[in-house]
Design an enzyme around this catalytic site. Structure first.
Site, PDB file in Angstrom:
ATOM      1  N   ASP A 119       0.863  -1.171   0.000  1.00 42.77           N
ATOM      2  CA  ASP A 119       0.000   0.000   0.000  1.00 42.77           C
ATOM      3  C   ASP A 119       0.908   1.231   0.000  1.00 42.77           C
ATOM      4  O   ASP A 119       2.130   1.132   0.164  1.00 42.77           O
ATOM      5  CB  ASP A 119      -0.964  -0.004   1.194  1.00 42.77           C
ATOM      6  CG  ASP A 119      -2.202   0.852   0.875  1.00 42.77           C
ATOM      7  OD1 ASP A 119      -2.153   1.656  -0.086  1.00 42.77           O
ATOM      8  OD2 ASP A 119      -3.215   0.739   1.580  1.00 42.77           O
TER       9      ASP A 119
HETATM   10  C1  NOJ Z   1      -3.844   3.976   0.010  1.00 44.00           C
HETATM   11  C2  NOJ Z   1      -5.063   3.135   0.133  1.00 44.00           C
HETATM   12  O1  NOJ Z   1      -5.053   2.420   1.341  1.00 44.00           O
HETATM   13  C3  NOJ Z   1      -5.230   2.151  -1.005  1.00 44.00           C
HETATM   14  O2  NOJ Z   1      -6.456   1.501  -0.874  1.00 44.00           O
HETATM   15  C4  NOJ Z   1      -5.118   2.855  -2.320  1.00 44.00           C
HETATM   16  O3  NOJ Z   1      -5.307   1.945  -3.377  1.00 44.00           O
HETATM   17  C5  NOJ Z   1      -3.759   3.499  -2.399  1.00 44.00           C
HETATM   18  N1  NOJ Z   1      -3.620   4.462  -1.335  1.00 44.00           N
HETATM   19  C6  NOJ Z   1      -3.530   4.183  -3.741  1.00 44.00           C
HETATM   20  O4  NOJ Z   1      -4.337   5.268  -3.872  1.00 44.00           O
END
Ligand code: NOJ
Length: 756
Positions: free
Chosen positions: A287
């Site tokens: 993430d």
């Molecule tokens: C953080 C988020 O937790 C995730 O779900 C998302 O896909 C990414 N950022 C990218 O935006």
């Protein structure tokens, strides 16, 4: 002459050799193709494939301002970009990637969570439809639109089970139930990936956040998770397994630590379960920044150690933390990360690029004509209205002494002949709010998005007078607008009150401890109710809110979540009876925040409360009942459904037997309508304690008024398996309770004995 013949022969030979080479290349498996590229790559180029940067279109996490990304792409130091969209934009970057030595195409990823240009209801709202084909179609359309705009990969579906509505990300998933959540996970993966990777309208799905992110302590985003492996396997992992089985191309790990090990460096999750037990062939992206954030967790000393831990644990791509690009080469040279680990990760990434057809044509998704065709596609917009209607949940519809509509005496549906309709509340004329979190702004949003006001206007003939007062803001202490709102209400035959959260109160990093309606909205409702006019309250939110006074005092309450581009039309369809609401809650609605976590499939405990007033030395609150305000699976229709007694084909069964449970449903009301018949099971005594009930089947049926239909469910021992204390997935003979009803809080139960 001879020379000419010789040249002819030579060119023929070249042609034949080329053909043979071409055919051999064609016959090569994706595996072999990836290997052949891999063996030509330098270590730095390999590490580049494991590196993902944010583009400049949107920021969905804390931005790092550094270096020239374009020259890094040119140098083969970037494998993927997120938040880059549009055929022109993606083409420009892809052209730069094509200048790199290995000419490996970039992957463009994006959070396409509930639509791209056409926005559909929030994922949680869609889950309320319990309509798997519709949910799949919504993902299909989202993929079609996004892929036409150059996007290869969506960071969806989010399949985290969420039992805590304080957590702002409940809006992104399918709610609290593992069974429903698993079916929806598979439907979404199929929708995104369509007929398969390689088609120009398919985007790679990404099951996230692996794993148990929804169980963060206190509902606080990014927080820790401490749970038994049995609960992990039984409750939190099955939707991920369903996504993997449905062919999800990628997984994203999560910000939380799980039992002390950050998910990003969690070998159990990524190596043992996902890539081992489940034999997952795709790749895992971290993430946003989660590799580097292990320093804050107190799990890694620095980025160097973080990169080592994450790569060795099977995180194949680093989203935005820069830990891989800065440290992996040294780590490999120092023997801390084996070359085999790098090769495996890179191969997984390359394989997906091959499967997507990007090596054949890196600009495959950069077709401007297709992009234009998918822009404001009428079918997509119509479907947005369809699924929005299906997502609405009617929570209450009581009689009102002078109800202007509805021949059944209840307030809804309203008559289209109503003369004076007051629309009051901060969300009546709201525009972008209707899209909710995880949706992108376009310059023409105001013209495209159907507000509640527009939706009602579209529905009514010119004979109706529509009155408006905002009353108050969503989250404000001022009651200055009350007087005008009361005056408007007094002139009307019926009041539609539109209240809720602000759309950015749910979503990532949007945890809340107070789930009541923000600001003075409830006071506004009380003031309007005091006029004595019939009132319908519409609640827009991305999570279950707490609104007891409204639920107890207002005659009609409709939960409208955030419904997307066509919100106003869909709500008007329901309010005026062109669509009979069929949504059912995919998550329990608490009476108070103090009841959280609250979910229907809890254990019985040694001292269960017999009912809501039983507090004598039992597992209960002394100041609050145990039951939710609205149960999982709950929702009303404009018609009524009568359930016959449940019948079973057998009450004593053996291992190989099938249990058939039947019930006849009769539409006894005045409207055609849809019912979602739900089947729950309880394993009465087990080697480990079992939940009081678990959803094991449901059927959504349409019945004309007066019509009856028998609904049958078939169960085998596979449906009653669970993870025992040794984490073995099996069933145990004994007594089971088979329960059927319209929601988890209202079932009829029949016992059966299932023997070996
Ligand atoms: C953080 C988020 O937790 C995730 O779900 C998302 O896909 C990414 N950022 C990218 O935006």
């Amino acid at each position: 002459m001879m020379k000419r013949n010789f040249l002819k022969c030579q060119s023929l030979l070249v042609f034949v050799v080329a053909q043979v080479m071409f055919c051999t290349a064609q016959k090569k498996t994706v595996d072999q193709k990836a290997d052949s590229v891999l063996q030509l790559m330098t270590l730095d180029e390999k590490i580049g494939q494991m590196n993902q940067y944010n583009g400049d279109w949107a920021a969905t996490g804390p931005i790092t301002k550094d270096g020239d990304k374009q020259s890094q792409i040119r140098n083969g130091r970037v494998g993927s970009m997120l938040n880059v969209t549009g055929t022109a934009h993606t083409r420009t970057l892809q052209e730069i990637a094509m200048q790199s030595r290995m000419k490996i195409p970039l992957l463009f990823g994006q959070d396409i969570i509930h639509g791209y240009r056409t926005i559909f209801p929030l994922p949680l709202a869609e889950a309320a439809s319990w309509d798997l084909p519709a949910i799949e179609k919504s993902a299909r359309i989202a993929a079609t639109e996004a892929s036409a705009a150059g996007v290869h990969w969506t960071f969806a579906p989010m399949v985290d089970i969420a039992r805590d509505p304080r957590w702002g990300r409940v809006m992104e998933g399918a709610g609290e139930d593992t069974y429903l959540g698993s079916l929806i996970a598979a439907a979404r993966v199929k929708g995104f990936q369509g007929k398969g990777l390689g088609n120009t309208d398919a985007v790679m799905a990404c099951a996230k956040h692996f794993a148990a992110y929804g169980a963060a302590v206190g509902g606080r985003d990014y927080n820790s998770v401490d749970m038994s492996l049995r609960q992990l396997y039984e409750v939190y992992l099955p939707p991920f397994k369903a996504a993997a089985d449905a062919g999800a191309a990628t997984f994203m790990n999560s910000f939380n630590d799980l039992n002390g090990i950050p998910a990003t460096a969690n070998k159990l999750l990524q190596r043992y379960i996902l890539k081992g037990q489940w034999n997952f062939k795709g790749f895992v992206v971290s993430d946003w920044g989660s590799v580097g954030e292990m320093i804050n967790h107190g799990y890694a000393k620095n980025n160097y150690e973080a990169a080592m831990l994450a790569a060795n644990a099977g995180s194949d791509m680093d989203m935005e933390s820069r830990s891989y690009i800065k440290n992996l080469a040294t780590l490999v040279k120092e023997g801390k990360v084996k070359m085999a680990v790098i090769d495996e990760a890179v191969k997984r990434i390359l394989k997906k690029k091959f499967e997507m057809g990007l090596f054949d044509d890196p600009y495959k998704f950069c077709n401007e004509t297709r992009e234009k065709q998918q822009w404001d596609n009428a079918d997509n917009i119509n479907f947005s209205r369809e699924i929005a209607k299906k997502s609405i949940v009617l929570l209450k519809n009581d009689a009102f002494r002078s109800a202007p509509g509805g021949d059944s005496g209840v307030l809804l549906p309203l008559s289209k002949q109503t003369k004076n309709i007051a629309l009051i509340g901060p969300l009546v004329k709201a525009v972008r709010d209707n899209l909710g979190f995880w949706s992108y702004s376009w310059p023409d949003d105001t013209a495209r998005i159907v507000t509640l006001w527009n939706g009602v206007q579209n529905k009514l003939s010119n004979t109706a007078t529509m009155l408006y007062a905002k009353g108050c803001n969503i989250n404000d202490t001022s009651k200055n607008g009350f007087e005008e709102a009361i005056a408007v209400a007094k002139q009307s035959d019926v009041v539609i009150l539109s209240v809720g959260e602000a759309p950015d109160m749910t979503g990532e990093a949007k945890s809340r401890s107070n789930l009541h309606l923000p600001g003075v909205q409830e006071d506004l409702i009380k003031a309007i109710m005091a006029t004595g006019k019939p009132v319908v309250v519409l609640i827009s939110a991305g999570r279950p809110l707490v609104f007891n006074w409204i639920a107890d005092n207002v005659p009609a309450v409709v939960y409208t979540w955030w419904l997307g581009t066509q919100a106003g039309n869909a709500i008007a369809d329901v309010l005026f009876g062109d669509y009979n609401p069929s949504g059912r809650l995919p998550i329990s609605f608490p009476r108070a925040e103090g009841q959280i976590p609250i979910y229907y499939n809890h254990y019985n405990t040694g001292r269960p409360a017999r009912n809501d007033s039983d507090v004598y030395y039992v597992s209960a609150y002394t100041d609050m009942v145990n039951s939710p305000k609205f149960s999982f699976g709950y929702g009303l229709s404009y018609t009524q459904f009568k359930y016959s007694p449940v019948t079973l084909n057998k009450t004593t069964l053996h291992a190989g037997d099938k249990l058939e449970a039947s019930v006849t449903i009769t539409n006894t009301g005045n409207f055609d309508g849809e019912e979602i018949v739900q089947l729950y099971v309880r394993d009465v005594v087990g080697s480990v304690v079992r939940p009081v009930k678990e959803l094991k089947g449901f059927q959504k049926i349409m019945l004309k008024k007066g019509e009856s239909r028998e609904v049958k469910f078939m169960l085998s021992v596979n449906d009653v398996k669970f993870y025992n204390d040794a984490l073995k997935y099996d069933w145990e003979p004994g007594e089971f309770r088979i329960m059927i009803g319209p929601n988890a809080g209202n079932v009829q139960a029949k016992p059966v004995q299932w023997n070996r």
